[in-house]
Design a protein around this motif. Structure first.
Motif, PDB file in Angstrom:
ATOM      1  N   ALA A 117      -8.386  31.411  38.473  1.00 39.23           N
ATOM      2  CA  ALA A 117      -8.138  30.438  39.170  1.00 39.23           C
ATOM      3  C   ALA A 117      -8.411  29.232  38.259  1.00 39.23           C
ATOM      4  CB  ALA A 117      -8.513  30.000  40.709  1.00 39.23           C
ATOM      5  N   GLY A 118      -7.429  28.271  38.088  1.00 41.73           N
ATOM      6  CA  GLY A 118      -7.700  27.050  37.240  1.00 41.73           C
ATOM      7  C   GLY A 118      -7.246  27.252  35.655  1.00 41.73           C
ATOM      8  N   GLY A 119      -6.951  28.574  35.487  1.00 42.48           N
ATOM      9  CA  GLY A 119      -6.534  29.039  34.067  1.00 42.48           C
ATOM     10  C   GLY A 119      -4.994  28.721  33.864  1.00 42.48           C
ATOM     11  N   SER A 120      -4.792  29.148  32.507  1.00 38.60           N
ATOM     12  CA  SER A 120      -3.134  28.948  32.400  1.00 38.60           C
ATOM     13  C   SER A 120      -2.765  30.183  31.697  1.00 38.60           C
ATOM     14  CB  SER A 120      -3.091  27.927  31.169  1.00 38.60           C
ATOM     15  OG  SER A 120      -3.566  26.877  31.667  1.00 38.60           O
ATOM     16  N   LEU A 121      -1.358  30.457  31.655  1.00 39.29           N
ATOM     17  CA  LEU A 121      -0.469  31.487  31.238  1.00 39.29           C
ATOM     18  C   LEU A 121       0.640  30.969  30.728  1.00 39.29           C
ATOM     19  CD1 LEU A 121      -1.061  34.796  33.552  1.00 39.29           C
ATOM     20  CD2 LEU A 121      -2.006  34.473  31.112  1.00 39.29           C
ATOM     21  N   ARG A 122       1.390  31.729  29.605  1.00 44.93           N
ATOM     22  CA  ARG A 122       2.790  31.278  29.291  1.00 44.93           C
ATOM     23  C   ARG A 122       3.412  32.677  29.339  1.00 44.93           C
ATOM     24  NH1 ARG A 122       4.909  29.865  23.391  1.00 44.93           N
ATOM     25  NH2 ARG A 122       6.463  28.237  24.000  1.00 44.93           N
ATOM     26  N   LEU A 123       4.544  32.500  30.156  1.00 42.66           N
ATOM     27  CA  LEU A 123       5.486  33.643  30.169  1.00 42.66           C
ATOM     28  C   LEU A 123       6.859  33.406  29.228  1.00 42.66           C
ATOM     29  CD1 LEU A 123       5.701  33.961  34.036  1.00 42.66           C
ATOM     30  CD2 LEU A 123       4.184  35.080  32.478  1.00 42.66           C
ATOM     31  N   SER A 124       6.965  34.388  28.662  1.00 43.24           N
ATOM     32  CA  SER A 124       8.234  34.274  27.676  1.00 43.24           C
ATOM     33  C   SER A 124       9.218  35.379  28.224  1.00 43.24           C
ATOM     34  CB  SER A 124       7.868  34.734  26.360  1.00 43.24           C
ATOM     35  OG  SER A 124       6.991  33.726  25.730  1.00 43.24           O
ATOM     36  N   CYS A 125      10.556  34.881  27.848  1.00 44.92           N
ATOM     37  CA  CYS A 125      11.807  35.993  28.270  1.00 44.92           C
ATOM     38  C   CYS A 125      12.909  35.981  27.206  1.00 44.92           C
ATOM     39  CB  CYS A 125      12.097  35.510  29.475  1.00 44.92           C
ATOM     40  SG  CYS A 125      13.903  36.504  30.049  1.00 44.92           S
ATOM     41  N   ALA A 126      12.845  36.983  26.461  1.00 49.54           N
ATOM     42  CA  ALA A 126      13.771  37.076  25.448  1.00 49.54           C
ATOM     43  C   ALA A 126      15.091  37.643  26.066  1.00 49.54           C
ATOM     44  CB  ALA A 126      13.219  37.806  24.359  1.00 49.54           C
ATOM     45  N   ALA A 127      16.355  37.149  25.771  1.00 44.33           N
ATOM     46  CA  ALA A 127      17.471  37.737  26.136  1.00 44.33           C
ATOM     47  C   ALA A 127      18.177  38.605  25.101  1.00 44.33           C
ATOM     48  CB  ALA A 127      18.492  36.852  26.469  1.00 44.33           C
ATOM     49  N   SER A 128      18.918  39.770  25.369  1.00 46.24           N
ATOM     50  CA  SER A 128      19.334  40.453  24.048  1.00 46.24           C
ATOM     51  C   SER A 128      20.645  40.040  23.651  1.00 46.24           C
ATOM     52  CB  SER A 128      19.600  41.957  24.650  1.00 46.24           C
ATOM     53  OG  SER A 128      20.580  41.611  25.677  1.00 46.24           O
ATOM     54  N   GLU A 129      21.319  39.052  24.146  1.00 46.61           N
ATOM     55  CA  GLU A 129      22.627  38.659  23.628  1.00 46.61           C
ATOM     56  C   GLU A 129      22.661  36.907  23.915  1.00 46.61           C
ATOM     57  OE1 GLU A 129      25.028  42.598  25.622  1.00 46.61           O
ATOM     58  OE2 GLU A 129      25.907  40.510  25.517  1.00 46.61           O
ATOM     59  N   ARG A 130      23.345  36.474  23.076  1.00 45.61           N
ATOM     60  CA  ARG A 130      23.528  34.979  22.964  1.00 45.61           C
ATOM     61  C   ARG A 130      24.324  34.459  24.303  1.00 45.61           C
ATOM     62  NH1 ARG A 130      21.864  31.883  19.282  1.00 45.61           N
ATOM     63  NH2 ARG A 130      23.391  30.034  19.845  1.00 45.61           N
ATOM     64  N   THR A 131      24.790  35.331  25.107  1.00 46.78           N
ATOM     65  CA  THR A 131      25.716  35.023  26.224  1.00 46.78           C
ATOM     66  C   THR A 131      24.940  33.943  27.040  1.00 46.78           C
ATOM     67  OG1 THR A 131      26.829  37.020  26.288  1.00 46.78           O
ATOM     68  CG2 THR A 131      27.053  35.738  27.922  1.00 46.78           C
ATOM     69  N   VAL A 132      23.720  34.138  27.101  1.00 49.52           N
ATOM     70  CA  VAL A 132      22.806  33.405  27.911  1.00 49.52           C
ATOM     71  C   VAL A 132      22.606  32.214  27.537  1.00 49.52           C
ATOM     72  CG1 VAL A 132      21.867  35.263  29.227  1.00 49.52           C
ATOM     73  CG2 VAL A 132      20.784  34.241  27.276  1.00 49.52           C
ATOM     74  N   SER A 133      23.009  31.912  26.334  1.00 51.67           N
ATOM     75  CA  SER A 133      22.699  30.386  25.799  1.00 51.67           C
ATOM     76  C   SER A 133      23.450  29.668  26.483  1.00 51.67           C
ATOM     77  CB  SER A 133      22.834  30.499  24.363  1.00 51.67           C
ATOM     78  OG  SER A 133      24.278  30.741  24.069  1.00 51.67           O
ATOM     79  N   SER A 134      24.662  29.972  27.252  1.00 49.25           N
ATOM     80  CA  SER A 134      25.424  29.026  27.969  1.00 49.25           C
ATOM     81  C   SER A 134      25.185  29.051  29.424  1.00 49.25           C
ATOM     82  CB  SER A 134      26.712  29.178  27.740  1.00 49.25           C
ATOM     83  OG  SER A 134      27.223  30.630  28.070  1.00 49.25           O
TER      84      SER A 134
END
Length: 120
Positions: free
Chosen positions: A13-30
């Motif tokens: 508790a009080g700490g930090s985390l960084r989540l990442s999510c990579a999409a397989s296609e550029r479709t999601v850029s929109s």
């Protein structure tokens, strides 16, 4: 489209985390992208979302001021920086993408979850 989340883990508790999510296609850029979470015995809730341009963001009241969402469309990736974590942030976090993520219950794309456990 596949959404691959990473970065979960055990933190005090009080700490930090960084989540990442990579999409397989550029479709999601929109698409809007964001993060849902589901704690044991609770319904899934939208934690944070960001529009395709990055110009607007949404945060659940419970995480405002502690979590920051961002995206890099060149990398088809969305991030969730989680600071000052609380015990109640413990949940499985799911990456999602949808043309209008803030209003949908079931997004078009929902990735596999990554577990975040906050300990005392």
């Amino acid at each position: 489209v596949q959404l691959q989340a990473s970065g979960g883990g055990l933190v005090q508790a009080g700490g930090s985390l960084r989540l990442s999510c990579a999409a397989s296609e550029r479709t999601v850029s929109s698409y809007d992208m964001g993060w849902f979470r589901q704690a044991p015995g609770k319904e899934r809730e939208l934690v944070a979302a960001i529009t395709w341009s990055g110009g607007s963001t949404y945060y659940a009241d419970s995480v405002k001021g502690r979590f920051t969402i961002s995206r890099d469309n060149a990398k088809n990736t969305v991030y969730l920086q989680m600071n000052r974590l609380k015990l109640e942030d413990t949940a499985v976090y799911y990456c999602a993408a949808d043309p209008d993520l803030i209003v949908v219950v079931t997004p078009v794309y929902l990735g596999q979850g990554t577990l975040v456990t906050v300990s005392s």
